[in-house]
Design a protein around this motif. Structure first.
Motif, PDB file in Angstrom:
ATOM      1  N   GLU A  55      58.951  44.126  21.724  1.00 57.34           N
ATOM      2  CA  GLU A  55      57.765  43.271  21.585  1.00 57.34           C
ATOM      3  C   GLU A  55      56.430  43.923  21.969  1.00 57.34           C
ATOM      4  OE1 GLU A  55      58.185  39.202  22.817  1.00 57.34           O
ATOM      5  OE2 GLU A  55      60.369  39.338  22.745  1.00 57.34           O
ATOM      6  N   LEU A  56      56.414  45.171  22.375  1.00 57.48           N
ATOM      7  CA  LEU A  56      55.149  45.808  22.768  1.00 57.48           C
ATOM      8  C   LEU A  56      54.165  45.853  21.607  1.00 57.48           C
ATOM      9  CD1 LEU A  56      53.375  47.258  24.823  1.00 57.48           C
ATOM     10  CD2 LEU A  56      54.569  49.384  24.257  1.00 57.48           C
ATOM     11  N   ILE A  57      54.650  46.099  20.419  1.00 55.01           N
ATOM     12  CA  ILE A  57      53.792  46.208  19.239  1.00 55.01           C
ATOM     13  C   ILE A  57      53.047  44.895  18.965  1.00 55.01           C
ATOM     14  CG2 ILE A  57      53.959  46.432  16.711  1.00 55.01           C
ATOM     15  CD1 ILE A  57      53.852  49.122  18.297  1.00 55.01           C
ATOM     16  N   LYS A  58      53.548  43.772  19.461  1.00 55.02           N
ATOM     17  CA  LYS A  58      52.848  42.495  19.304  1.00 55.02           C
ATOM     18  C   LYS A  58      51.550  42.459  20.120  1.00 55.02           C
ATOM     19  CE  LYS A  58      56.935  39.638  18.556  1.00 55.02           C
ATOM     20  NZ  LYS A  58      57.736  38.520  19.089  1.00 55.02           N
ATOM     21  N   TYR A  59      51.469  43.309  21.139  1.00 56.20           N
ATOM     22  CA  TYR A  59      50.340  43.274  22.066  1.00 56.20           C
ATOM     23  C   TYR A  59      49.353  44.423  21.897  1.00 56.20           C
ATOM     24  CZ  TYR A  59      53.143  39.783  24.399  1.00 56.20           C
ATOM     25  OH  TYR A  59      53.876  38.658  24.664  1.00 56.20           O
ATOM     26  N   ILE A  60      49.786  45.488  21.246  1.00 54.96           N
ATOM     27  CA  ILE A  60      48.908  46.651  21.105  1.00 54.96           C
ATOM     28  C   ILE A  60      49.243  47.366  19.804  1.00 54.96           C
ATOM     29  CG2 ILE A  60      50.379  48.248  22.398  1.00 54.96           C
ATOM     30  CD1 ILE A  60      47.618  49.132  23.728  1.00 54.96           C
ATOM     31  N   GLY A  61      48.211  47.783  19.085  1.00 53.10           N
ATOM     32  CA  GLY A  61      48.409  48.392  17.783  1.00 53.10           C
ATOM     33  C   GLY A  61      48.586  49.898  17.835  1.00 53.10           C
ATOM     34  N   ARG A  62      48.964  50.448  16.698  1.00 52.27           N
ATOM     35  CA  ARG A  62      49.217  51.894  16.586  1.00 52.27           C
ATOM     36  C   ARG A  62      47.960  52.702  16.913  1.00 52.27           C
ATOM     37  NH1 ARG A  62      53.096  56.015  15.175  1.00 52.27           N
ATOM     38  NH2 ARG A  62      51.750  57.814  15.348  1.00 52.27           N
ATOM     39  N   THR A  63      46.795  52.237  16.482  1.00 57.45           N
ATOM     40  CA  THR A  63      45.553  52.964  16.775  1.00 57.45           C
ATOM     41  C   THR A  63      45.305  53.032  18.276  1.00 57.45           C
ATOM     42  OG1 THR A  63      44.624  52.259  14.661  1.00 57.45           O
ATOM     43  CG2 THR A  63      43.076  53.051  16.326  1.00 57.45           C
ATOM     44  N   ASP A  64      45.498  51.906  18.968  1.00 60.11           N
ATOM     45  CA  ASP A  64      45.333  51.898  20.419  1.00 60.11           C
ATOM     46  C   ASP A  64      46.336  52.819  21.102  1.00 60.11           C
ATOM     47  OD1 ASP A  64      43.157  50.152  20.553  1.00 60.11           O
ATOM     48  OD2 ASP A  64      44.458  48.396  20.475  1.00 60.11           O
ATOM     49  N   ILE A  65      47.553  52.846  20.604  1.00 62.53           N
ATOM     50  CA  ILE A  65      48.579  53.731  21.163  1.00 62.53           C
ATOM     51  C   ILE A  65      48.140  55.183  21.026  1.00 62.53           C
ATOM     52  CG2 ILE A  65      50.943  54.588  20.797  1.00 62.53           C
ATOM     53  CD1 ILE A  65      51.657  51.616  20.086  1.00 62.53           C
ATOM     54  N   ASP A  66      47.645  55.550  19.853  1.00 63.24           N
ATOM     55  CA  ASP A  66      47.168  56.920  19.632  1.00 63.24           C
ATOM     56  C   ASP A  66      45.982  57.250  20.533  1.00 63.24           C
ATOM     57  OD1 ASP A  66      49.127  57.347  17.711  1.00 63.24           O
ATOM     58  OD2 ASP A  66      47.785  56.920  16.024  1.00 63.24           O
ATOM     59  N   LEU A  67      45.061  56.304  20.695  1.00 63.66           N
ATOM     60  CA  LEU A  67      43.901  56.526  21.555  1.00 63.66           C
ATOM     61  C   LEU A  67      44.308  56.694  23.021  1.00 63.66           C
ATOM     62  CD1 LEU A  67      41.354  54.019  19.984  1.00 63.66           C
ATOM     63  CD2 LEU A  67      41.239  56.517  19.916  1.00 63.66           C
ATOM     64  N   ILE A  68      45.239  55.891  23.474  1.00 61.83           N
ATOM     65  CA  ILE A  68      45.707  55.997  24.860  1.00 61.83           C
ATOM     66  C   ILE A  68      46.402  57.335  25.078  1.00 61.83           C
ATOM     67  CG2 ILE A  68      47.410  55.060  26.497  1.00 61.83           C
ATOM     68  CD1 ILE A  68      46.532  52.257  25.409  1.00 61.83           C
ATOM     69  N   PHE A  69      47.204  57.760  24.117  1.00 55.16           N
ATOM     70  CA  PHE A  69      47.849  59.073  24.222  1.00 55.16           C
ATOM     71  C   PHE A  69      46.798  60.171  24.310  1.00 55.16           C
ATOM     72  CE2 PHE A  69      49.387  62.993  22.317  1.00 55.16           C
ATOM     73  CZ  PHE A  69      50.528  63.229  23.062  1.00 55.16           C
ATOM     74  N   SER A  70      45.806  60.129  23.439  1.00 57.43           N
ATOM     75  CA  SER A  70      44.748  61.153  23.433  1.00 57.43           C
ATOM     76  C   SER A  70      43.950  61.161  24.729  1.00 57.43           C
ATOM     77  CB  SER A  70      43.801  60.935  22.255  1.00 57.43           C
ATOM     78  OG  SER A  70      44.484  61.149  21.052  1.00 57.43           O
ATOM     79  N   LYS A  71      43.683  59.981  25.262  1.00 55.15           N
ATOM     80  CA  LYS A  71      42.925  59.880  26.510  1.00 55.15           C
ATOM     81  C   LYS A  71      43.725  60.401  27.711  1.00 55.15           C
ATOM     82  CE  LYS A  71      40.596  56.500  29.446  1.00 55.15           C
ATOM     83  NZ  LYS A  71      40.298  55.090  29.664  1.00 55.15           N
ATOM     84  N   ALA A  72      45.040  60.192  27.694  1.00 60.72           N
ATOM     85  CA  ALA A  72      45.877  60.571  28.836  1.00 60.72           C
ATOM     86  C   ALA A  72      46.142  62.069  28.926  1.00 60.72           C
ATOM     87  CB  ALA A  72      47.206  59.821  28.782  1.00 60.72           C
ATOM     88  N   LYS A  73      46.169  62.749  27.792  1.00 56.33           N
ATOM     89  CA  LYS A  73      46.485  64.182  27.839  1.00 56.33           C
ATOM     90  C   LYS A  73      45.243  64.992  28.190  1.00 56.33           C
ATOM     91  CE  LYS A  73      45.970  65.038  22.892  1.00 56.33           C
ATOM     92  NZ  LYS A  73      44.818  65.871  23.004  1.00 56.33           N
ATOM     93  N   PRO A  74      45.444  66.104  28.874  1.00 57.42           N
ATOM     94  CA  PRO A  74      44.294  66.960  29.203  1.00 57.42           C
ATOM     95  C   PRO A  74      43.641  67.518  27.940  1.00 57.42           C
ATOM     96  CG  PRO A  74      46.235  67.574  30.476  1.00 57.42           C
ATOM     97  CD  PRO A  74      46.686  66.598  29.428  1.00 57.42           C
ATOM     98  N   ARG A  75      42.366  67.763  28.025  1.00 56.43           N
ATOM     99  CA  ARG A  75      41.617  68.321  26.896  1.00 56.43           C
ATOM    100  C   ARG A  75      42.210  69.674  26.481  1.00 56.43           C
ATOM    101  NH1 ARG A  75      35.994  67.088  25.725  1.00 56.43           N
ATOM    102  NH2 ARG A  75      35.391  68.432  24.008  1.00 56.43           N
ATOM    103  N   GLY A  76      42.410  69.849  25.194  1.00 56.42           N
ATOM    104  CA  GLY A  76      42.947  71.094  24.663  1.00 56.42           C
ATOM    105  C   GLY A  76      44.460  71.200  24.714  1.00 56.42           C
ATOM    106  N   VAL A  77      45.123  70.181  25.223  1.00 56.73           N
ATOM    107  CA  VAL A  77      46.583  70.172  25.324  1.00 56.73           C
ATOM    108  C   VAL A  77      47.106  69.149  24.325  1.00 56.73           C
ATOM    109  CG1 VAL A  77      48.526  69.695  26.876  1.00 56.73           C
ATOM    110  CG2 VAL A  77      46.486  70.826  27.753  1.00 56.73           C
ATOM    111  N   ARG A  78      48.251  69.429  23.719  1.00 55.64           N
ATOM    112  CA  ARG A  78      48.779  68.553  22.683  1.00 55.64           C
ATOM    113  C   ARG A  78      49.861  67.588  23.166  1.00 55.64           C
ATOM    114  NH1 ARG A  78      47.930  70.964  17.188  1.00 55.64           N
ATOM    115  NH2 ARG A  78      49.530  69.490  16.625  1.00 55.64           N
ATOM    116  N   LYS A  79      50.338  67.794  24.400  1.00 58.06           N
ATOM    117  CA  LYS A  79      51.438  66.971  24.898  1.00 58.06           C
ATOM    118  C   LYS A  79      51.140  66.460  26.301  1.00 58.06           C
ATOM    119  CE  LYS A  79      54.988  69.323  22.210  1.00 58.06           C
ATOM    120  NZ  LYS A  79      56.328  69.932  22.266  1.00 58.06           N
TER     121      LYS A  79
END
Length: 146
Positions: A55-79
């Motif tokens: 049910e997580l997808i009911k509360y947050i969309g794919r774009t937000d998931i991608d943005l949160i991933f990008s924000k959490a990783k260090p700059r210049g790192v892919r994982k």
């Protein structure tokens, strides 16, 4: 919505490490949760974890998931390493539960979505599920300050 607690014989930290390892490089991994040997999570694995969390997808969309991933990783790192993975879980939790304190939001998020990724039945006592997670979270905060 069902709530889940930490699986038997695991701590909260061990549970989160197990989930992290399972979804690391998940595009190349199809084994069980306990067999994943990886140490960094890519965007595909993070998105897969979010999609598979009930049910997580009911509360947050794919774009937000991608943005949160990008924000959490260090700059210049892919994982994400494990510490940045925890940052991403906290960010997801405060977006879904903005009215709660970060600790309460994270406990609710883990109980409702992340710990449900283990093959286990829901907790019969919702209050106990949240209280046990909060207890472990606050204990880990105290340990990390010492």
């Amino acid at each position: 919505m069902s709530l889940y607690t930490v699986p038997p014989n695991l701590t909260l930290s061990e549970s989160l490490h197990t989930i992290f390892r399972h979804y690391c490089s998940s595009s190349k991994h199809t084994g069980s949760v306990s067999e994943a040997p990886f140490t960094s999570m890519d965007g595909v694995g993070f998105a897969k974890m979010c999609k598979e969390a009930p049910e997580l997808i009911k509360y947050i969309g794919r774009t937000d998931i991608d943005l949160i991933f990008s924000k959490a990783k260090p700059r210049g790192v892919r994982k994400l390493d494990f510490d940045h993975f925890l940052d991403s879980l906290l960010e997801l939790s405060v977006r879904i539960f903005p009215e709660e304190s970060p600790t309460i939001a994270l406990a609710n998020f883990l109980a409702k979505f992340i710990l449900a990724l283990f093959d286990q039945p829901p907790c019969s006592d919702d209050v106990q599920a949240i209280e046990s997670i909060i207890s472990e979270l606050t204990l880990q905060q105290v340990d990390s300050k010492q």
